[in-house]
Motif scaffolding. Sequence first.
Motif, PDB file in Angstrom:
ATOM      1  N   UNK A  80     -15.588 -52.018 -21.626  1.00 21.85           N
ATOM      2  CA  UNK A  80     -14.314 -51.382 -21.613  1.00 21.85           C
ATOM      3  C   UNK A  80     -13.528 -51.230 -20.546  1.00 21.85           C
ATOM      4  N   UNK A  81     -14.052 -51.100 -19.416  1.00 27.53           N
ATOM      5  CA  UNK A  81     -13.327 -50.737 -18.160  1.00 27.53           C
ATOM      6  C   UNK A  81     -13.223 -51.917 -17.070  1.00 27.53           C
ATOM      7  N   UNK A  82     -13.581 -53.088 -17.732  1.00 22.01           N
ATOM      8  CA  UNK A  82     -13.540 -54.217 -16.698  1.00 22.01           C
ATOM      9  C   UNK A  82     -12.192 -54.684 -16.427  1.00 22.01           C
ATOM     10  N   UNK A  83     -11.642 -54.849 -15.193  1.00 25.19           N
ATOM     11  CA  UNK A  83     -10.377 -54.893 -15.010  1.00 25.19           C
ATOM     12  C   UNK A  83      -9.948 -56.534 -15.263  1.00 25.19           C
ATOM     13  N   UNK A  84     -10.899 -57.458 -14.663  1.00 26.77           N
ATOM     14  CA  UNK A  84     -10.551 -59.052 -14.875  1.00 26.77           C
ATOM     15  C   UNK A  84     -11.786 -59.664 -15.583  1.00 26.77           C
ATOM     16  N   UNK A 135     -12.107 -50.345 -13.509  1.00 26.01           N
ATOM     17  CA  UNK A 135     -11.146 -49.175 -13.072  1.00 26.01           C
ATOM     18  C   UNK A 135     -11.711 -47.778 -13.431  1.00 26.01           C
ATOM     19  N   UNK A 136     -11.405 -46.955 -12.559  1.00 27.91           N
ATOM     20  CA  UNK A 136     -11.402 -45.722 -12.924  1.00 27.91           C
ATOM     21  C   UNK A 136     -10.114 -44.845 -12.359  1.00 27.91           C
ATOM     22  N   UNK A 184     -17.055 -39.705 -10.309  1.00 28.59           N
ATOM     23  CA  UNK A 184     -17.751 -40.478 -10.917  1.00 28.59           C
ATOM     24  C   UNK A 184     -17.380 -41.653 -11.400  1.00 28.59           C
ATOM     25  N   UNK A 185     -17.970 -42.811 -10.819  1.00 28.43           N
ATOM     26  CA  UNK A 185     -17.486 -44.315 -11.158  1.00 28.43           C
ATOM     27  C   UNK A 185     -18.416 -44.643 -12.407  1.00 28.43           C
ATOM     28  N   UNK A 186     -17.531 -44.770 -13.540  1.00 27.53           N
ATOM     29  CA  UNK A 186     -18.151 -45.212 -14.689  1.00 27.53           C
ATOM     30  C   UNK A 186     -18.192 -46.657 -15.189  1.00 27.53           C
ATOM     31  N   UNK A 187     -19.121 -47.101 -15.806  1.00 24.27           N
ATOM     32  CA  UNK A 187     -19.181 -48.404 -16.353  1.00 24.27           C
ATOM     33  C   UNK A 187     -19.556 -48.372 -17.625  1.00 24.27           C
ATOM     34  N   UNK A 199     -24.283 -51.829  -2.474  1.00 25.49           N
ATOM     35  CA  UNK A 199     -23.219 -51.366  -3.365  1.00 25.49           C
ATOM     36  C   UNK A 199     -22.552 -50.223  -2.072  1.00 25.49           C
ATOM     37  N   UNK A 200     -21.254 -50.420  -2.013  1.00 23.55           N
ATOM     38  CA  UNK A 200     -20.547 -49.669  -1.065  1.00 23.55           C
ATOM     39  C   UNK A 200     -18.990 -49.346  -1.615  1.00 23.55           C
ATOM     40  N   UNK A 201     -18.603 -47.956  -1.597  1.00 25.34           N
ATOM     41  CA  UNK A 201     -17.320 -47.660  -1.780  1.00 25.34           C
ATOM     42  C   UNK A 201     -16.782 -47.294  -0.392  1.00 25.34           C
ATOM     43  N   UNK A 202     -15.863 -47.917   0.263  1.00 24.32           N
ATOM     44  CA  UNK A 202     -15.490 -47.824   1.745  1.00 24.32           C
ATOM     45  C   UNK A 202     -15.114 -46.398   1.642  1.00 24.32           C
ATOM     46  N   UNK A 203     -15.529 -45.657   2.805  1.00 24.06           N
ATOM     47  CA  UNK A 203     -14.963 -44.147   2.828  1.00 24.06           C
ATOM     48  C   UNK A 203     -15.731 -43.120   2.091  1.00 24.06           C
ATOM     49  N   UNK A 204     -16.521 -43.402   1.490  1.00 30.24           N
ATOM     50  CA  UNK A 204     -17.398 -42.615   0.296  1.00 30.24           C
ATOM     51  C   UNK A 204     -18.946 -42.660   0.514  1.00 30.24           C
ATOM     52  N   UNK A 205     -19.685 -41.414   0.141  1.00 29.65           N
ATOM     53  CA  UNK A 205     -20.997 -41.591   0.074  1.00 29.65           C
ATOM     54  C   UNK A 205     -21.565 -41.673  -1.220  1.00 29.65           C
ATOM     55  N   UNK A 206     -22.460 -42.787  -1.507  1.00 25.54           N
ATOM     56  CA  UNK A 206     -23.299 -42.559  -2.845  1.00 25.54           C
ATOM     57  C   UNK A 206     -24.117 -41.619  -2.786  1.00 25.54           C
ATOM     58  N   UNK A 207     -24.108 -40.776  -3.754  1.00 30.88           N
ATOM     59  CA  UNK A 207     -25.230 -39.741  -3.613  1.00 30.88           C
ATOM     60  C   UNK A 207     -26.272 -39.997  -4.566  1.00 30.88           C
ATOM     61  N   UNK A 208     -26.027 -40.747  -5.875  1.00 27.03           N
ATOM     62  CA  UNK A 208     -26.889 -40.942  -6.980  1.00 27.03           C
ATOM     63  C   UNK A 208     -26.341 -41.676  -8.031  1.00 27.03           C
ATOM     64  N   UNK A 209     -27.115 -41.899  -9.105  1.00 26.98           N
ATOM     65  CA  UNK A 209     -26.399 -42.421 -10.248  1.00 26.98           C
ATOM     66  C   UNK A 209     -27.509 -41.917 -11.583  1.00 26.98           C
ATOM     67  N   UNK A 210     -26.589 -42.137 -12.492  1.00 28.70           N
ATOM     68  CA  UNK A 210     -27.388 -41.813 -13.703  1.00 28.70           C
ATOM     69  C   UNK A 210     -26.811 -42.872 -14.875  1.00 28.70           C
TER      70      UNK A 210
END
Length: 123
Positions: free
Chosen positions: A16-20, A52-53, A66-69, A96-107
Amino acid sequence: MKWKGDIDPTKTMEFTDLVDERLSLKEKIPINPQTLPDGTNYRFYRIEGRFVDAFDFSMYPFDRHESLIRIEDSAHMADQLQYRIDGKDIRLDTALKYVGWNIIGFDATVAADHYETEFGLNG
């Protein structure tokens, strides 16, 4: 994905959040559904895409996000089809990288959405 029964969720699953939609590469690994010895159907996907978030930056520079899929079924209600997570074999790509951010985990969680509509079916 693994499933039993007549409903093939691979035909009606959507992000549902897929941009393209063109960037969803789920057909890049064309492994047709297989039937395992216990009768379970199995299909492998590798999925990439732009999602998109809506981030809230009001706490900048101390913000967290939180980045949700989100995955939904486009044809079946929750009483007909339910998704479950295989917690054993789900993980993030180490690249997986988010430039300028630290990824601390996922669920990963499953929740049923309730839409305040009858979708034009009147009942």
